[in-house]
Design a protein around this motif. Sequence first.
Motif, PDB file in Angstrom:
ATOM      1  N   UNK A  27       0.860  -1.185   0.000  1.00  0.00           N
ATOM      2  CA  UNK A  27       0.000   0.000   0.000  1.00  0.00           C
ATOM      3  C   UNK A  27       0.895   1.233   0.000  1.00  0.00           C
ATOM      4  N   UNK A  28       0.290   2.390  -0.301  1.00  0.00           N
ATOM      5  CA  UNK A  28       1.067   3.624  -0.367  1.00  0.00           C
ATOM      6  C   UNK A  28       1.118   4.372   0.960  1.00  0.00           C
ATOM      7  N   UNK A  29       0.081   4.212   1.776  1.00  0.00           N
ATOM      8  CA  UNK A  29       0.028   4.963   3.029  1.00  0.00           C
ATOM      9  C   UNK A  29      -0.876   4.252   4.025  1.00  0.00           C
ATOM     10  N   UNK A  30      -0.615   4.536   5.292  1.00  0.00           N
ATOM     11  CA  UNK A  30      -1.510   4.115   6.371  1.00  0.00           C
ATOM     12  C   UNK A  30      -2.224   5.359   6.857  1.00  0.00           C
ATOM     13  N   UNK A  31      -3.517   5.254   7.104  1.00  0.00           N
ATOM     14  CA  UNK A  31      -4.234   6.403   7.629  1.00  0.00           C
ATOM     15  C   UNK A  31      -4.961   6.043   8.912  1.00  0.00           C
ATOM     16  N   UNK A  32      -4.690   6.824   9.929  1.00  0.00           N
ATOM     17  CA  UNK A  32      -5.399   6.784  11.202  1.00  0.00           C
ATOM     18  C   UNK A  32      -5.017   8.056  11.951  1.00  0.00           C
ATOM     19  N   UNK A  33      -5.258   8.115  13.232  1.00  0.00           N
ATOM     20  CA  UNK A  33      -4.988   9.334  13.986  1.00  0.00           C
ATOM     21  C   UNK A  33      -3.491   9.594  14.092  1.00  0.00           C
ATOM     22  N   UNK A  34      -3.138  10.892  14.059  1.00  0.00           N
ATOM     23  CA  UNK A  34      -1.728  11.275  14.025  1.00  0.00           C
ATOM     24  C   UNK A  34      -0.928  10.751  15.216  1.00  0.00           C
ATOM     25  N   UNK A  35      -1.540  10.689  16.392  1.00  0.00           N
ATOM     26  CA  UNK A  35      -0.802  10.226  17.564  1.00  0.00           C
ATOM     27  C   UNK A  35      -0.443   8.746  17.449  1.00  0.00           C
ATOM     28  N   UNK A  36      -1.298   7.969  16.799  1.00  0.00           N
ATOM     29  CA  UNK A  36      -1.016   6.548  16.571  1.00  0.00           C
ATOM     30  C   UNK A  36       0.115   6.411  15.551  1.00  0.00           C
TER      31      UNK A  36
END
Length: 269
Positions: free
Chosen positions: A186-195
């Motif tokens: 995949x190109x990116x992981x997306x979730x909350x910045x602190x995680x």
Amino acid sequence: MRGAVLYAATAAIGLLMTAGCGGGDEPPAGPKLTVGIRFDQPGLGMRAPDGGYTGFDVDVAEYVAERLGTDKRNITYVEARPADREAMLEQRKADMVVATYSITETRRQRVDFAGPYFVAGQSLLVRKTNSDIDGPESLNDSDWRLCSVTGSTPAQQVQATYAHSVTLDQRSSYRECVEAVLNGEVDAVTTDDVILAGYAAQQPDKLKVVGKPFSTEHYGIGLRKGDNRRAKVTEALRAMLADGSWDRFVRDNLGGYQVSSRPEIVDSP
């Protein structure tokens, strides 16, 4: 000689009986709590190889538990995956969920919340060599492959906002997503910045968080609907912010993460 041997044997039996009556590492008497946390989020909720638990959410849970009269040795931690959290509370598999649990209207239909005790925002984690994705605006440029966790708020946000330009790969943990981005799946992981900041801190030569957060997430402590402990949990969270414990937990667990704002505890989040 026989008397000495008999005395030694009697003393040994006495020591064994004492050890079996609550000494050592046995949990003390008192109320017990089962708390759902994440096992795979560096700095927030992690299960260590030795079976222990560390992270900001763990410290928050133990602080609140103490205020409720529960010694931390009487806490049983269970893994709370995003897709399972409401069911865990409804089915009494957990008394509380402290697991980067965003307060949303949909979730409030099924569970109660106390808090919020932390404010974060959705962001993106990419390989260090990736210069094409530098924020949410980049997601409109091409058919990027993003990874997030099934049942999470970030996954729902991507589906609602970027379905026209993004292919979403949903997995059971962020650890799997991070491995996928490192492997080029995949190109990116997306979730909350602190995680994401926790994962980037583990491998700063390979990973980076890019762009400004494109959502506001308020983390709350999840409780069963109608749980009469919510007022006491709310009071405990206010005390945690007032006595400096919240700031210490942030320093101890979140390292260089830049906190955007301190949370404001409300009676009915």
